[in-house]
Design an enzyme around this catalytic site. Structure first.
Site, short mmCIF file in Angstrom:
data_model
loop_
_atom_site.label_atom_id
_atom_site.label_comp_id
_atom_site.label_asym_id
_atom_site.label_seq_id
_atom_site.Cartn_x
_atom_site.Cartn_y
_atom_site.Cartn_z
N MET A 89 42.23 43.04 35.79
CA MET A 89 42.55 41.62 36.05
C MET A 89 44.07 41.41 36.06
SD MET A 89 39.93 39.23 33.94
CE MET A 89 38.37 38.71 34.62
N THR A 97 47.67 34.13 27.66
CA THR A 97 47.02 34.67 28.85
C THR A 97 47.08 36.18 28.82
OG1 THR A 97 47.10 34.97 31.25
CG2 THR A 97 49.14 34.25 30.27
N ASP A 128 47.10 37.81 31.39
CA ASP A 128 47.88 38.19 32.59
C ASP A 128 49.35 38.45 32.28
OD1 ASP A 128 45.49 37.64 33.75
OD2 ASP A 128 46.14 35.85 34.83
N ARG A 135 45.42 38.74 38.11
CA ARG A 135 45.71 37.90 39.28
C ARG A 135 46.90 38.44 40.10
NH1 ARG A 135 44.56 32.29 37.35
NH2 ARG A 135 42.40 32.60 37.94
N GLY A 145 41.48 31.02 31.33
CA GLY A 145 40.72 32.21 30.94
C GLY A 145 40.97 32.54 29.47
N GLN A 165 37.78 43.23 29.42
CA GLN A 165 39.17 43.43 28.99
C GLN A 165 39.75 42.22 28.27
OE1 GLN A 165 41.51 43.79 32.82
NE2 GLN A 165 39.56 43.03 33.56
N ARG A 166 39.13 41.07 28.38
CA ARG A 166 39.71 39.91 27.70
C ARG A 166 38.87 39.43 26.51
NH1 ARG A 166 38.85 35.30 32.43
NH2 ARG A 166 36.72 34.81 31.86
O1 F6P Z 1 43.99 34.02 34.07
C1 F6P Z 1 43.32 34.94 33.32
C2 F6P Z 1 42.26 35.62 34.12
O2 F6P Z 1 41.53 36.43 33.24
C3 F6P Z 1 42.77 36.40 35.33
O3 F6P Z 1 43.22 37.66 35.03
C4 F6P Z 1 41.55 36.42 36.19
O4 F6P Z 1 41.86 36.57 37.57
C5 F6P Z 1 40.97 35.08 35.94
O5 F6P Z 1 41.36 34.69 34.65
C6 F6P Z 1 39.48 35.03 36.04
O6 F6P Z 1 39.12 33.74 35.80
P1 F6P Z 1 37.65 33.21 35.65
O7 F6P Z 1 37.21 33.52 34.27
O8 F6P Z 1 37.79 31.74 35.89
O9 F6P Z 1 36.85 33.92 36.68
#
Ligand code: F6P
Length: 415
Positions: free
Chosen positions: A186, A140, A142, A188, A11, A299-300
């Protein structure tokens, strides 16, 4: 010939491209000939899809834009390399590709799953006595990587989450009737990101009412009961909940509502729908207005509010990776070590990838309140330095300007 190659995996974050720039710039400064980029990580490399980064990052302006551009410039993947034993052909293919490109060092910017790639490649490299160095650059939102104090990407996501939570709290108070807002964050199986909602509280803000992290078992009945009590006291209630909260039998709360059928190569289920499910429960029981606010990818990728400290550390981690490789290390990940809290200071330090790949670092239970519905001041104190300072986007026509990799920039695209 000192060619290096770099990839981005998993991610994305708001500052992952600062790490890419850190690798690119430091490798060039230290005399690398060509800095190749893998398009969509190791998967791109396997497909022969690579780019000479100098053809796209040419000027100071390109570099300034790169560090302000969210998401992974090179594209990402969630691709798990097979176990070495019995799959030597895959590894031979990768090493043949690296040989063809005359690669001296290989850098991979990613989280704990992506570090599995560094682990396997460095193990295989050692087995066949390859001289290529393999170094991981942490990333990350996370913040769940072992050993490192925190991960680049976390501070900016935490800043966005805390700032947005303050705005949601203000908005929630606008009416003269009750509103319950459930914010889903998010992260995880780790609650670091959700804990950042606690930072909203201050002299100008009431803060969130409750915070639920995945480190503690989630009890739906108790949650609904607590909402009933809060509704008797407050007009607006704001709850923060991790996407990864689970009930006692081990199922994610979001699995109770939506049929989750997407699972990635690392076996991770797509987590979404927790806030909607819980808001629905509250509305059903008390007949009040509810809002489910899934921060999701916002958020990312919020580079317009990234933390300058995070951006700097992301860049430094990339640079430190190059330094480590050029000094002869392999099978290492760059970690951040907090050497002082006041003033806040972190240094970089390489650590053995075998202690980091595939390991999830959770929030310590002693940083969560006994009722499991909030976090303790120690956790807030840990996060604060990581969200500090700002860096403005380059605004063009009222919008932040980004830099993109064009398909034709890639060596494959040119064929
Ligand atoms: O690992 C980073 C993350 O943003 C997690 O917080 C989230 O669960 C996951 O990636 C989501 O991943 P994707 O973009 O593959 O749905």
């Amino acid at each position: 010939m000192k060619n290096v190659i770099v990839g981005q995996s998993g991610g994305p974050t708001a500052v992952i491209n600062s790490s890419l720039l850190g690798v690119f710039k430091t490798a060039k400064d230290r005399g690398a000939d060509t800095v190749y980029g893998m398009v969509h990580g190791i998967k791109g490399l396997l497909d022969g899809d690579v780019v000479d980064l100098s053809t796209r990052i040419k000027t100071d302006l390109d570099m300034d834009l790169l560090k302000r551009t969210p998401s992974s410039f090179l594209g990402s993947c969630r691709y798990k390399l097979p176990d070495i034993e019995g799959n030597e052909k895959t590894y031979d293919k990768i090493f043949a590709m690296l040989k063809k490109l005359e690669i001296y060092a290989f850098f991979y910017i990613g989280g704990n799953d992506s570090m599995d790639t560094i682990k396997k490649l460095s193990d295989y490299g050692e087995k066949i006595k390859s001289s290529i160095r393999f170094i991981g650059v942490p990333k990350t939102i996370d913040n769940d990587l072992a050993i490192t104090d925190h991960t680049p990407g976390y501070g900016s996501a935490a800043k966005y989450i805390a700032a947005t939570t303050k705005e949601i709290i203000r908005d929630g108070l606008v009416y003269d009737y009750p509103v319950v807002s459930v914010i889903e964050v998010m992260g995880r199986n780790a609650g670091w990101l959700t804990a950042a909602t606690a930072l909203a509280k201050g002299e100008d803000c009431e803060g969130v009412d409750e915070i639920y992290l995945p480190e503690r078992v989630f009890d739906i009945d108790k949650f609904v009961e607590r909402m009933g009590k809060l509704l008797k006291q407050n007009r607006s209630i704001v709850i923060a909940v991790s996407e990864g909260v689970k009930v006692a039998d081990g199922r994610y709360v979001c699995e109770l509502s939506d049929h989750v059928d997407y699972v990635d190569a690392f076996g991770h289920k797509q987590l979404a729908g927790t806030a909607r499910f819980l808001a629905g429960k509250v509305a059903e029981k008390y007949g009040v207005k509810t809002r489910a606010i899934e921060l999701s990818s916002l958020q990312r990728c919020a580079s317009h509010i990234m933390a300058r400290i995070d951006m700097t550390e992301a860049f430094n981690a990339g640079g430190a990776a190059v330094k480590a490789a050029f000094e002869g290390l392999t099978g290492q990940v760059i970690t951040l070590k907090r050497v002082s809290d006041d003033p806040y200071m972190c240094i970089t330090e390489p650590a053995d990838v075998h202690y980091i790949a595939n390991v999830e670092k959770k929030v310590p239970l002693e940083w969560i309140t006994d009722d499991g519905a909030n976090v303790k001041p120690e956790l807030v104190h840990y996060i604060y330095p990581l969200i500090q300072a700002e860096i403005a986007p380059l605004w063009i026509n009222g919008l932040p300007r980004h830099i993109r990799l064009h398909a034709t920039s890639t060596i494959k695209g040119k064929k």
